[in-house]
Design an enzyme around this catalytic site. Structure first.
Site, PDB file in Angstrom:
ATOM      1  N   SER A 172      15.053 -25.910  -0.086  1.00 30.95           N
ATOM      2  CA  SER A 172      16.047 -24.820  -0.327  1.00 30.95           C
ATOM      3  C   SER A 172      15.706 -24.252  -1.476  1.00 30.95           C
ATOM      4  O   SER A 172      15.177 -24.524  -2.614  1.00 30.95           O
ATOM      5  CB  SER A 172      17.633 -25.189  -0.728  1.00 30.95           C
ATOM      6  OG  SER A 172      18.552 -24.550  -1.056  1.00 30.95           O
TER       7      SER A 172
ATOM      8  N   TYR B  23      22.855 -31.404  -4.878  1.00 31.93           N
ATOM      9  CA  TYR B  23      22.327 -30.583  -3.857  1.00 31.93           C
ATOM     10  C   TYR B  23      21.042 -30.264  -4.738  1.00 31.93           C
ATOM     11  O   TYR B  23      19.867 -30.183  -4.010  1.00 31.93           O
ATOM     12  CB  TYR B  23      23.090 -29.666  -3.206  1.00 31.93           C
ATOM     13  CG  TYR B  23      22.327 -29.135  -2.093  1.00 31.93           C
ATOM     14  CD1 TYR B  23      22.032 -29.659  -0.817  1.00 31.93           C
ATOM     15  CD2 TYR B  23      21.950 -27.509  -2.437  1.00 31.93           C
ATOM     16  CE1 TYR B  23      21.450 -29.046  -0.074  1.00 31.93           C
ATOM     17  CE2 TYR B  23      21.366 -27.079  -1.172  1.00 31.93           C
ATOM     18  CZ  TYR B  23      21.157 -27.609  -0.048  1.00 31.93           C
ATOM     19  OH  TYR B  23      20.359 -26.875   0.882  1.00 31.93           O
TER      20      TYR B  23
END
Length: 260
Positions: free
Chosen positions: A140, A153
């Protein structure tokens, strides 16, 4: 000739499901991993995917023995895949001051990191012996710089990027490719919970098409869409003081108690 095989985790929704459809359209057989197997069967039927073109494996990616067993089952039933995509992941906001959120961080790493390595593990020997195959890690752009309230995250995706880079060096002498795909903002159930602006938001099918082409080309690392790659690089170059000021007051990722 037998059609090539792709193994995809997190295939029941979002990016994973879009990737499954794109690979099917390219003539691949599918090995799909999800906890909601009935949903997967309904989806495959709705897409007109014949029962002889796919197998569904039930597994919890956060439990190494569960996902590794699914991988071994795939080898026994369908053979060693040509492409393995470790896509399954979770994204929940956290506050370090809250005890329960430490468990959130542990669960995030169990899924996004340990789960990725455990997804690849059953297939490495077979790919090395065959001297061919592609292992794909879904990272990501959030792994490039840490975002407030998103520590679990961001840290997990930074680890994905570094892990895949390490694995790429290990697999290169054996003819096995390792591809890292770092999505920007993709319109999925995961991102629809976000309460902040998502520049260059991309539809999942468009992302899947670009990711498929990057995987087929064997690129080592690709940010999709490319505009987010430029943004991420610019953010990486910012001095810390300027970066911190830029993100001051930015809405945070929803914590588990706030997820609707």
């Amino acid at each position: 000739m037998t059609a090539p095989l792709v193994f995809i985790t997190g295939a029941s929704s979002g990016i994973g499901q879009a990737l499954a459809l794109r690979f099917h359209q390219a003539g691949y057989r599918l090995a799909l991993v999800a906890r909601r197997t009935s949903d997967m069967k309904s989806w495959a039927s709705a897409q007109g995917i014949g029962a002889d073109s796919y197998q569904i494996y039930s597994a919890d990616v956060s439990v190494p023995e569960s996902i590794m067993a699914a991988g071994q089952d795939c080898i026994a039933r369908q053979g060693v895949p040509d492409v393995v995509i470790a896509n399954a992941g979770i994204s929940v906001g956290m506050d370090t001051a809250i005890r329960a959120d430490i468990d959130v961080m542990a669960r995030t790493f169990a899924t996004n990191n340990i789960g990725m390595a455990a997804t690849f593990q059953p297939f490495v020997d077979g790919m090395v012996q065959r001297r061919g195959g592609t292992l794909v890690g879904i990272g990501s752009v959030a792994g490039i710089r840490g975002l407030p309230g998103h520590g679990a995250y961001c840290a997990s995706k930074a680890a994905v990027i570094s892990y895949c880079e390490s694995l790429r060096g290990e697999m290169r002498p054996h003819g096995v490719r390792v591809v890292t795909i770092s999505p920007g903002y993709i319109d999925t159930p995961l991102t629809r919970q976000n309460r902040y602006a998502m520049p260059f938001l991309m539809q999942a099918d468009c992302f899947a098409d670009r990711a498929f082409k990057a995987i087929a080309a064997g690129v080592s690392y690709r940010v999709i869409p490319w505009q987010m790659g430029v943004v991420a690089k610019l953010l990486r170059l910012l001095p810390n003081a300027l970066f911190d000021a830029l993100l001051a007051g930015r809405p945070r990722k929803r914590r588990q108690d706030e997820v609707q």
